[in-house]
Design an enzyme around this catalytic site. Structure first.
Site, PDB file in Angstrom:
ATOM      1  N   THR A 199      -9.439 -64.731 -72.659  1.00 65.66           N
ATOM      2  CA  THR A 199     -10.507 -64.321 -72.447  1.00 65.66           C
ATOM      3  C   THR A 199     -11.930 -63.956 -73.200  1.00 65.66           C
ATOM      4  O   THR A 199     -12.900 -64.749 -73.015  1.00 65.66           O
ATOM      5  CB  THR A 199     -10.776 -63.474 -70.800  1.00 65.66           C
ATOM      6  OG1 THR A 199      -9.746 -62.065 -71.614  1.00 65.66           O
ATOM      7  CG2 THR A 199      -9.370 -63.788 -70.002  1.00 65.66           C
ATOM      8  N   HIS A 207     -12.577 -67.483 -75.046  1.00 64.91           N
ATOM      9  CA  HIS A 207     -13.435 -68.443 -73.702  1.00 64.91           C
ATOM     10  C   HIS A 207     -15.132 -67.739 -74.419  1.00 64.91           C
ATOM     11  O   HIS A 207     -15.807 -68.798 -73.907  1.00 64.91           O
ATOM     12  CB  HIS A 207     -13.619 -68.012 -72.909  1.00 64.91           C
ATOM     13  CG  HIS A 207     -12.464 -68.661 -72.443  1.00 64.91           C
ATOM     14  ND1 HIS A 207     -11.383 -69.025 -71.116  1.00 64.91           N
ATOM     15  CD2 HIS A 207     -11.027 -69.580 -72.945  1.00 64.91           C
ATOM     16  CE1 HIS A 207     -10.121 -69.615 -71.184  1.00 64.91           C
ATOM     17  NE2 HIS A 207     -10.288 -70.382 -72.223  1.00 64.91           N
ATOM     18  N   CYS A 251     -11.056 -55.221 -56.531  1.00 69.30           N
ATOM     19  CA  CYS A 251     -12.507 -54.924 -55.605  1.00 69.30           C
ATOM     20  C   CYS A 251     -13.371 -55.147 -56.073  1.00 69.30           C
ATOM     21  O   CYS A 251     -14.456 -55.657 -57.092  1.00 69.30           O
ATOM     22  CB  CYS A 251     -12.293 -53.120 -56.836  1.00 69.30           C
ATOM     23  SG  CYS A 251     -14.022 -52.251 -56.440  1.00 69.30           S
TER      24      CYS A 251
HETATM   25 ZN   LIG Z   1      -7.034 -59.068 -71.284  1.00 76.45          ZN
HETATM   26 ZN   LIG Z   2     -13.509 -51.279 -54.549  1.00 77.14          ZN
END
Ligand SMILES: [Zn+2]
Ligand SMILES: [Zn+2]
Length: 337
Positions: free
Chosen positions: A39, A42, A102
């Site tokens: 990530t 990227h 979340c």
């Molecule tokens: Zn990672």
């Molecule tokens: Zn949350």
């Protein structure tokens, strides 16, 4: 302190920052090692967007050098690994046990300053103590291990099921070990680089496949009497390998989308095929409630993370580290301040 972050133009730069101050419930750690995740690559290569001026790096281990006044369970000199994901604990998802989904999720090394620096400050509840029998730099692979554990939980593998893992990077090789340890049936690993195939074989894969010289689907058909595997774990994140995953899984099977695809990748799948073959397609995102298990597995020594560290680069050379990490040859590149 020396630190690496994206400037306003999205370029990865090195600069001096003040050592952060510790609040009551926080710890200050001296970073020992921080992995360059796919990530991060990227973002550093401009494929996905990253926040400017935030010190990146979320796969790290460090030594505590200062604790806030209300911190009880950790002390100076403890070696800790970091859970980068900080849920709000108030939203619908948090209150229903899906903290990784979340609505207000923030992550160290993504939204808050992370591990590509000499020091990092974090809430003490994000730090997990590493046992003293473990060489500290191994801790840089604890967060990827925790992500792999969540993926395995998602796909709910039963003993004796045949598994195909596409991609023999750090995560693919961790998952290989987890499914072998967990009593899978045949385990196939498809990976173009020989060094990684050799590692997968050493970790207990029954058959490794070079997708550049063999037809993956033919091999899977041959090896499973034409029925396909029970589970495919796609650990690359390209449209091509996701389509291979759907083709290689048997009727009634499950496919885990584990690899991180660039945000704009689209695939062409047949809804009729999903319906008629009764396939289950699953996503897996980060590491909810799996950090303690990752620490336990590391200290059990039943998972071998050491060979996954392919390169160790000083923080000053992080740009070179990113170049190495973006080649298929490397496994996990660690940055050491
Ligand atoms: Zn990672
Ligand atoms: Zn949350």
């Amino acid at each position: 302190m020396l630190s690496a972050y994206l400037d306003g133009k999205g370029e990865l730069v090195l600069g001096e920052r003040d050592i952060p101050k510790v609040k009551d419930d926080e710890v200050l750690i001296r970073v020992i090692a921080c992995g360059i995740c796919g990530t991060d690559v990227h973002v550093f290569k401009g494929i996905n967007k990253g926040k400017p001026n935030i010190i990146r790096g979320h796969e790290f281990v460090g030594e505590i050098v200062e604790v806030g006044s209300s911190v009880k369970d950790l002390k100076v000199k403890d070696i800790v690994i970091v859970d980068p994901n900080i849920p709000c604990m108030n939203c619908y998802q948090c209150r229903n046990g899906r903290i990784h989904l979340c609505k207000n999720l923030t992550a160290i090394g993504v939204d808050l300053d992370g591990g590509f620096a000499e020091y990092c400050v974090l809430p003490s509840r994000q730090a997990y103590k590493l046992p003293s029998n473990i060489e500290p730099i191994i801790g840089a692979l604890a967060e990827p291990l925790a992500c792999a554990l969540h993926g395995i939980d998602r796909v709910d593998i039963k003993e004796g099921e045949d598994i195909l893992i596409i991609g023999g990077g750090a995560l693919g090789l961790i998952i290989t070990q987890l499914v072998v340890n967990g009593g899978a049936g045949k385990v196939f690993v498809s990976e173009p680089y020989k060094e990684k195939r050799d590692l997968a074989f050493g970790f207990g894969a029954s058959r490794v496949i070079d997708p550049t010289s063999e037809d993956l689907l033919d091999v899977i058909k041959d090896e499973t009497d034409g029925k396909g595997v029970d589970v495919v774990i796609e650990a690359v994140g390209s449209g091509k390998t996701i389509l291979q995953a759907i083709s290689a899984v048997g009727d009634g099977g499950r496919v885990l989308f584990f690899g991180v695809a660039p945000e704009d990748v689209k695939i062409d799948i047949s809804p009729f095929e999903i319906y008629r073959r009764e396939l289950t397609l699953l996503g897996s995102f980060v590491n909810p409630f799996t950090m303690d298990r990752a620490v336990s597995l590391i200290s059990s020594r039943r998972i071998n993370l050491y060979p996954l560290i392919s390169d160790i680069i000083p923080l000053q050379d992080i740009n070179r580290g990113v170049d190495i990490a973006s080649t298929g040859r490397s496994i996990r590149v660690l940055v050491r301040p």
